[in-house]
Design a protein around this motif. Structure first.
Motif, PDB file in Angstrom:
ATOM      1  N   GLU A   6     -10.457  -7.986 -10.772  1.00 29.93           N
ATOM      2  CA  GLU A   6     -10.861  -7.891  -9.385  1.00 29.93           C
ATOM      3  C   GLU A   6     -12.155  -7.013  -8.964  1.00 29.93           C
ATOM      4  N   PRO A   7     -13.203  -7.609  -9.562  1.00 31.38           N
ATOM      5  CA  PRO A   7     -14.445  -6.895  -9.593  1.00 31.38           C
ATOM      6  C   PRO A   7     -14.886  -6.695  -7.963  1.00 31.38           C
ATOM      7  N   HIS A   8     -15.890  -5.670  -7.893  1.00 28.61           N
ATOM      8  CA  HIS A   8     -16.355  -5.595  -6.479  1.00 28.61           C
ATOM      9  C   HIS A   8     -17.684  -6.058  -6.808  1.00 28.61           C
ATOM     10  N   GLY A   9     -18.349  -6.175  -5.526  1.00 27.53           N
ATOM     11  CA  GLY A   9     -19.890  -6.817  -5.683  1.00 27.53           C
ATOM     12  C   GLY A   9     -20.913  -6.102  -6.621  1.00 27.53           C
ATOM     13  N   LEU A  10     -20.665  -4.932  -6.683  1.00 29.31           N
ATOM     14  CA  LEU A  10     -21.643  -4.217  -7.459  1.00 29.31           C
ATOM     15  C   LEU A  10     -21.729  -4.442  -9.045  1.00 29.31           C
ATOM     16  N   ALA A  11     -19.977  -4.632  -9.419  1.00 30.31           N
ATOM     17  CA  ALA A  11     -19.813  -4.773 -10.697  1.00 30.31           C
ATOM     18  C   ALA A  11     -20.125  -6.229 -11.148  1.00 30.31           C
ATOM     19  N   ILE A  12     -20.114  -7.284 -10.026  1.00 24.72           N
ATOM     20  CA  ILE A  12     -20.468  -8.603 -10.330  1.00 24.72           C
ATOM     21  C   ILE A  12     -22.023  -8.397 -10.567  1.00 24.72           C
ATOM     22  N   ALA A  44     -11.592 -12.238  -6.676  1.00 26.58           N
ATOM     23  CA  ALA A  44     -10.473 -12.680  -7.759  1.00 26.58           C
ATOM     24  C   ALA A  44     -10.753 -14.260  -7.706  1.00 26.58           C
ATOM     25  N   ILE A  45     -10.494 -14.581  -8.913  1.00 27.07           N
ATOM     26  CA  ILE A  45     -10.625 -16.116  -9.058  1.00 27.07           C
ATOM     27  C   ILE A  45      -9.286 -16.870  -8.620  1.00 27.07           C
ATOM     28  N   THR A  46      -9.459 -17.847  -7.868  1.00 27.17           N
ATOM     29  CA  THR A  46      -8.064 -18.598  -7.428  1.00 27.17           C
ATOM     30  C   THR A  46      -7.656 -19.561  -8.566  1.00 27.17           C
ATOM     31  N   ARG A  47      -6.411 -20.262  -8.412  1.00 33.01           N
ATOM     32  CA  ARG A  47      -6.059 -21.036  -9.278  1.00 33.01           C
ATOM     33  C   ARG A  47      -7.075 -22.378  -9.373  1.00 33.01           C
ATOM     34  N   ARG A  48      -7.356 -22.641  -8.202  1.00 40.23           N
ATOM     35  CA  ARG A  48      -8.572 -23.900  -8.037  1.00 40.23           C
ATOM     36  C   ARG A  48      -9.719 -23.385  -8.919  1.00 40.23           C
ATOM     37  N   GLY A  49     -10.112 -22.127  -8.929  1.00 39.46           N
ATOM     38  CA  GLY A  49     -11.374 -21.807  -9.506  1.00 39.46           C
ATOM     39  C   GLY A  49     -11.127 -21.968 -10.819  1.00 39.46           C
ATOM     40  N   GLU A  50     -10.107 -21.302 -11.406  1.00 38.70           N
ATOM     41  CA  GLU A  50      -9.505 -21.579 -12.953  1.00 38.70           C
ATOM     42  C   GLU A  50      -9.610 -23.031 -13.261  1.00 38.70           C
ATOM     43  N   ARG A  51      -8.963 -23.730 -12.346  1.00 35.16           N
ATOM     44  CA  ARG A  51      -8.852 -25.469 -12.879  1.00 35.16           C
ATOM     45  C   ARG A  51     -10.290 -25.754 -13.030  1.00 35.16           C
ATOM     46  N   GLU A  52     -11.261 -25.584 -11.895  1.00 33.55           N
ATOM     47  CA  GLU A  52     -12.701 -26.043 -12.135  1.00 33.55           C
ATOM     48  C   GLU A  52     -13.343 -25.613 -13.190  1.00 33.55           C
ATOM     49  N   VAL A  77     -15.952 -18.275  -1.914  1.00 34.02           N
ATOM     50  CA  VAL A  77     -14.710 -17.882  -1.015  1.00 34.02           C
ATOM     51  C   VAL A  77     -14.486 -19.218  -0.068  1.00 34.02           C
ATOM     52  N   ASP A  78     -15.577 -19.785   0.583  1.00 34.60           N
ATOM     53  CA  ASP A  78     -15.349 -21.043   1.593  1.00 34.60           C
ATOM     54  C   ASP A  78     -14.931 -22.195   0.557  1.00 34.60           C
ATOM     55  N   LYS A  79     -15.368 -22.226  -0.541  1.00 30.66           N
ATOM     56  CA  LYS A  79     -14.902 -23.539  -1.342  1.00 30.66           C
ATOM     57  C   LYS A  79     -13.567 -23.136  -1.954  1.00 30.66           C
ATOM     58  N   GLY A  80     -12.982 -22.130  -1.808  1.00 29.93           N
ATOM     59  CA  GLY A  80     -11.704 -21.912  -2.168  1.00 29.93           C
ATOM     60  C   GLY A  80     -11.477 -21.636  -3.709  1.00 29.93           C
ATOM     61  N   LEU A  81     -12.394 -21.138  -4.391  1.00 32.16           N
ATOM     62  CA  LEU A  81     -12.652 -20.893  -5.697  1.00 32.16           C
ATOM     63  C   LEU A  81     -12.311 -19.262  -6.095  1.00 32.16           C
ATOM     64  N   VAL A  82     -12.723 -18.568  -5.146  1.00 34.60           N
ATOM     65  CA  VAL A  82     -12.555 -17.201  -5.324  1.00 34.60           C
ATOM     66  C   VAL A  82     -11.853 -16.593  -4.035  1.00 34.60           C
TER      67      VAL A  82
END
Length: 92
Positions: free
Chosen positions: A23-29, A72-80, A54-59
């Motif tokens: 669960e990183p914040h923007g500055l950590a990324i 945070a990564i979504t399940r869809r993001g993990e699958r991709e 986020v809009d693509k449903g990956l995060v």
């Protein structure tokens, strides 16, 4: 349907960083990418690209507090990511 190849290289790197951190914040990324790219990543590049993920449903984007968003990564993001790794493994 979305596929990983629809992302830019920078967006793909963002996705991998979000997946690799808790669960990183923007500055950590931003810090992780600056270390990898060995140059400054401007906010005007970072946040619109995170919003695209986020809009693509990956995060998923949440709030840690009033001023700090966490990602945070979504399940869809993990699958991709997994599908991309399988594809890459054919060529290495």
């Amino acid at each position: 349907m979305f596929e990983m190849y629809d992302l830019t290289g920078f967006q793909r790197d963002l996705l991998y960083v979000v997946a690799g951190l808790d669960e990183p914040h923007g500055l950590a990324i931003k810090d992780e990418l600056e270390e990898y790219y060995e140059k400054e990543i401007h906010h005007g590049r970072l946040y619109p690209n995170l919003d695209t993920l986020v809009d693509k449903g990956l995060v998923e984007k949440g709030q840690k507090d009033r001023r700090t968003n966490i990602y945070a990564i979504t399940r869809r993001g993990e699958r991709e990511i997994e599908a991309r790794r399988e594809w890459e493994s054919q060529y290495t």
